[in-house]
Design an enzyme around this catalytic site. Structure first.
Site, PDB file in Angstrom:
ATOM      1  N   ARG A   1      13.431  23.071  10.097  1.00 52.66           N
ATOM      2  CA  ARG A   1      13.130  24.243  10.932  1.00 52.66           C
ATOM      3  C   ARG A   1      14.221  25.282  10.707  1.00 52.66           C
ATOM      4  O   ARG A   1      15.399  24.999  10.925  1.00 52.66           O
ATOM      5  CB  ARG A   1      13.078  23.820  12.400  1.00 52.66           C
ATOM      6  CG  ARG A   1      12.949  24.982  13.344  1.00 52.66           C
ATOM      7  CD  ARG A   1      12.893  24.569  14.817  1.00 52.66           C
ATOM      8  NE  ARG A   1      12.882  25.791  15.594  1.00 52.66           N
ATOM      9  CZ  ARG A   1      13.764  26.109  16.538  1.00 52.66           C
ATOM     10  NH1 ARG A   1      14.707  25.250  16.891  1.00 52.66           N
ATOM     11  NH2 ARG A   1      13.702  27.270  17.148  1.00 52.66           N
TER      12      ARG A   1
ATOM     13  N   HIS B   1      15.026  34.149  16.152  1.00 53.84           N
ATOM     14  CA  HIS B   1      16.117  33.354  16.722  1.00 53.84           C
ATOM     15  C   HIS B   1      17.291  34.325  16.946  1.00 53.84           C
ATOM     16  O   HIS B   1      18.370  34.153  16.394  1.00 53.84           O
ATOM     17  CB  HIS B   1      16.477  32.200  15.794  1.00 53.84           C
ATOM     18  CG  HIS B   1      17.252  31.083  16.447  1.00 53.84           C
ATOM     19  ND1 HIS B   1      16.842  29.763  16.406  1.00 53.84           N
ATOM     20  CD2 HIS B   1      18.411  31.079  17.138  1.00 53.84           C
ATOM     21  CE1 HIS B   1      17.734  29.004  17.035  1.00 53.84           C
ATOM     22  NE2 HIS B   1      18.702  29.780  17.489  1.00 53.84           N
TER      23      HIS B   1
ATOM     24  N   GLU C   1      13.839  30.105  22.394  1.00 53.37           N
ATOM     25  CA  GLU C   1      14.589  30.187  23.647  1.00 53.37           C
ATOM     26  C   GLU C   1      14.612  31.591  24.254  1.00 53.37           C
ATOM     27  O   GLU C   1      15.676  32.222  24.354  1.00 53.37           O
ATOM     28  CB  GLU C   1      16.030  29.689  23.435  1.00 53.37           C
ATOM     29  CG  GLU C   1      16.100  28.268  22.914  1.00 53.37           C
ATOM     30  CD  GLU C   1      17.532  27.764  22.750  1.00 53.37           C
ATOM     31  OE1 GLU C   1      18.466  28.563  22.841  1.00 53.37           O
ATOM     32  OE2 GLU C   1      17.704  26.549  22.539  1.00 53.37           O
TER      33      GLU C   1
ATOM     34  N   ASN D   1      13.688  22.581  23.436  1.00 59.41           N
ATOM     35  CA  ASN D   1      15.091  22.311  23.092  1.00 59.41           C
ATOM     36  C   ASN D   1      15.759  21.714  24.317  1.00 59.41           C
ATOM     37  O   ASN D   1      15.714  22.304  25.405  1.00 59.41           O
ATOM     38  CB  ASN D   1      15.822  23.603  22.702  1.00 59.41           C
ATOM     39  CG  ASN D   1      15.257  24.204  21.416  1.00 59.41           C
ATOM     40  OD1 ASN D   1      14.436  23.591  20.735  1.00 59.41           O
ATOM     41  ND2 ASN D   1      15.708  25.402  21.090  1.00 59.41           N
TER      42      ASN D   1
ATOM     43  N   TYR E   1      19.304  19.838  25.832  1.00 64.60           N
ATOM     44  CA  TYR E   1      20.713  19.460  25.666  1.00 64.60           C
ATOM     45  C   TYR E   1      21.264  18.711  26.873  1.00 64.60           C
ATOM     46  O   TYR E   1      22.028  17.760  26.714  1.00 64.60           O
ATOM     47  CB  TYR E   1      21.565  20.709  25.386  1.00 64.60           C
ATOM     48  CG  TYR E   1      21.283  21.269  24.012  1.00 64.60           C
ATOM     49  CD1 TYR E   1      21.953  20.780  22.896  1.00 64.60           C
ATOM     50  CD2 TYR E   1      20.293  22.218  23.809  1.00 64.60           C
ATOM     51  CE1 TYR E   1      21.672  21.245  21.623  1.00 64.60           C
ATOM     52  CE2 TYR E   1      20.002  22.696  22.534  1.00 64.60           C
ATOM     53  CZ  TYR E   1      20.693  22.210  21.447  1.00 64.60           C
ATOM     54  OH  TYR E   1      20.404  22.654  20.182  1.00 64.60           O
TER      55      TYR E   1
ATOM     56  N   GLU F   1      14.972  21.141  19.093  1.00 67.37           N
ATOM     57  CA  GLU F   1      16.441  21.053  19.012  1.00 67.37           C
ATOM     58  C   GLU F   1      16.916  19.986  19.988  1.00 67.37           C
ATOM     59  O   GLU F   1      16.445  19.920  21.130  1.00 67.37           O
ATOM     60  CB  GLU F   1      17.138  22.360  19.416  1.00 67.37           C
ATOM     61  CG  GLU F   1      17.070  23.464  18.415  1.00 67.37           C
ATOM     62  CD  GLU F   1      17.784  24.726  18.883  1.00 67.37           C
ATOM     63  OE1 GLU F   1      18.745  24.629  19.689  1.00 67.37           O
ATOM     64  OE2 GLU F   1      17.366  25.807  18.452  1.00 67.37           O
TER      65      GLU F   1
HETATM   66  O1  IFM Z   1      23.258  26.862  18.551  1.00 68.57           O
HETATM   67  C1  IFM Z   1      22.316  26.973  19.564  1.00 68.57           C
HETATM   68  C2  IFM Z   1      20.985  27.412  19.005  1.00 68.57           C
HETATM   69  O2  IFM Z   1      21.064  28.596  18.313  1.00 68.57           O
HETATM   70  C3  IFM Z   1      19.982  27.585  20.113  1.00 68.57           C
HETATM   71  N1  IFM Z   1      19.931  26.428  20.952  1.00 68.57           N
HETATM   72  C4  IFM Z   1      21.165  25.873  21.435  1.00 68.57           C
HETATM   73  C5  IFM Z   1      22.126  25.666  20.279  1.00 68.57           C
HETATM   74  C6  IFM Z   1      23.455  25.070  20.799  1.00 68.57           C
HETATM   75  O3  IFM Z   1      24.043  25.920  21.725  1.00 68.57           O
END
Ligand code: IFM
Length: 458
Positions: free
Chosen positions: A85, A129, A174, A305, A307, A365
């Protein structure tokens, strides 16, 4: 080729057609900022402003991927990636954002797609992006409806050129970050701090997504089209009513403001009521008749995404009047100071599936920043990243077992890169990048991930 049915060490085999990949984005890796006619983006401008980037750097060179794409694709093949990606730099293709196309910019992505396909790697294209052409920012950026029109033109140009070979398209990455970090907090380009700009930009981002979907489909018949949202499952810090209210607000602000419109539900009613009651903004005229309908264009998948989770404490009641905190972050943080909380991914996936029922979901992500450097032998023993990835893949597996149509996973990121306002201080890569020499070294986590892919599970 993998054959998980014969590998008894695979405790969590994934579905046969599950997609295993890694992700990057243009400004974070390409460099070559002034090469082949690329126009300036809002990130070039933002980085040049004093005090915006922790280490004072920018993406002008980054990983120099623009000049090293052939080697980077070979590396991806060595790592066994099935999918890659990446994002297209809008100012490479349209240096002024609209109008004259820069053929050398388009050619770069054309070659990249061919190289990936020749290596047996499926390209997944993200159109936006965050590197908006500066020329469009000068006309109002995402606060202006005209930028959504320009995005539709850009989507048409790229999909027409690559659509005969690219089958997977993501309109935006995002939109929460672009609208909140870029227009409300000022931590990202273009660095604005305005609630009006926050909601105007999120509106035009989602609108441009909706407009682009049928354009991509027309140019790339049979393509799978979706959008990627960064989502944060939220939990109240205590059982108090105040924390419950704050959590609902957080969820509306972070997650539902984007999830609901693309699912055809319009903006969340509770958030509209809150914003109106608080006088959050004065002018709602950006929301024109038909916009919410356009945002709800039928998509083939949702990209998520993930985290970490959010633990929410109300700031509306004095601390001493609130209930004692019962939920605290676990004592394990990445270098971003983000809590490692893998089960949040399972919870999130199950919730999004239950509430929104997308035909397919991809983790576009997931990953962790740790600064483990090469040791004396040149090896990068990044056990914490390996463990992070393993636990999150186990969470994915649990979600699949619970019926979530999770169809693929992209690790963030293929290689260390420019981490926006943190510069090069935070390293998310499966591959170590020596920024002096541009040497790439697969970390232990990359070698482990290669085995996961080969065996089809963890
Ligand atoms: O690096 C970023 C990415 O560009 C978008 N999502 C979160 C990642 C980590 O912060």
């Amino acid at each position: 080729m993998r054959d998980s049915s014969q590998d008894s060490s695979v405790k969590s085999p994934f579905p046969e057609r599950f997609v295993w990949g890694a992700a990057t984005s243009s400004y974070q890796i390409e460099g070559a900022a002034d090469v082949d006619g690329r126009g300036p983006s809002i990130w070039d401008t933002f980085c040049a402003r004093e005090g915006t980037i922790a280490d004072g750097t920018d993406g002008a060179v980054a990983c120099d991927h623009y000049h090293r794409a052939a080697d980077d694709v070979a590396l991806m093949a060595e790592l066994g990636l099935q999918a890659y990606r990446f994002s297209i730099a809008w100012p490479r293709v349209l240096p002024k954002g609209r109008g004259a196309v820069e053929p050398r910019g388009l050619d770069f992505y054309d070659r990249l797609v061919d190289r990936l396909l020749a290596a047996g790697i499926t390209p997944w294209v993200t159109l936006y992006h965050w590197d908006l052409p500066q020329a469009l920012q000068d006309e109002g950026g995402w606060q202006a409806r005209s930028t959504a029109h320009a995005f539709a033109e850009y989507a048409h140009i790229v999909a027409t050129r690559l659509g005969d070979r690219v089958e997977h398209w993501i309109t935006h990455n995002e939109p929460w970050c672009a609208s909140v970090l870029g227009h409300l907090n000022g931590e990202h380009a273009p660095g604005l701090k305005s609630s009006q700009a926050h909601l105007e930009s999120s509106h035009h981002l989602l609108l441009s997504h909706g407009w682009a979907v049928p354009i991509i489909r027309a140019a790339a018949p049979g393509a799978q089209v979706g959008i990627t949202l960064n989502l944060v499952p939220a939990e109240p810090a205590s059982p108090s009513a105040a924390d419950a209210e704050a959590t609902a607000r957080f969820d509306g602000w972070f997650n539902r403001w984007y999830l609901d419109p693309i699912a055809g539900r319009g903006y969340p009613k509770d958030m509209l009521e809150r914003y109106r009651a608080e006088g959050y903004i004065d002018d709602w005229s950006f929301n024109r008749p038909g916009d919410l309908h356009a945002m709800a264009a039928q998509t083939d998948f949702l990209g998520i995404n993930y985290y970490s989770r959010g633990i929410v404490r109300s700031d509306k009641v004095p601390e001493e009047e609130n209930a004692p905190i019962t939920v605290r972050p676990r004592d394990e943080l990445t270098d971003m100071q983000w809590e490692v909380y893998a089960d949040g991914l399972r919870q999130l996936l199950e919730r999004v599936h239950r509430d929104y029922d997308h035909p397919a979901i991809y983790i576009t992500e997931n990953g962790a920043a740790y600064d483990t450097a090469p040791d004396a032998s040149g090896r990068v023993p990044d056990e914490r990243r390996r463990s992070y990835l393993e636990r999150h893949l186990q969470a994915c597996h649990r979600a699949i077992s619970a019926g979530v149509p999770l169809a693929g996973y992209f690790a963030w990121s293929l290689m260390d890169n420019f981490e926006w306002a943190f510069g090069y201080e935070k390293r998310f890569g499966l591959v170590w990048v020596d920024y002096e020499t541009q040497k790439r070294t697969p970390k232990d986590s990359a070698l482990w991930y290669r085995d996961v892919i080969r065996r089809g599970g963890v």
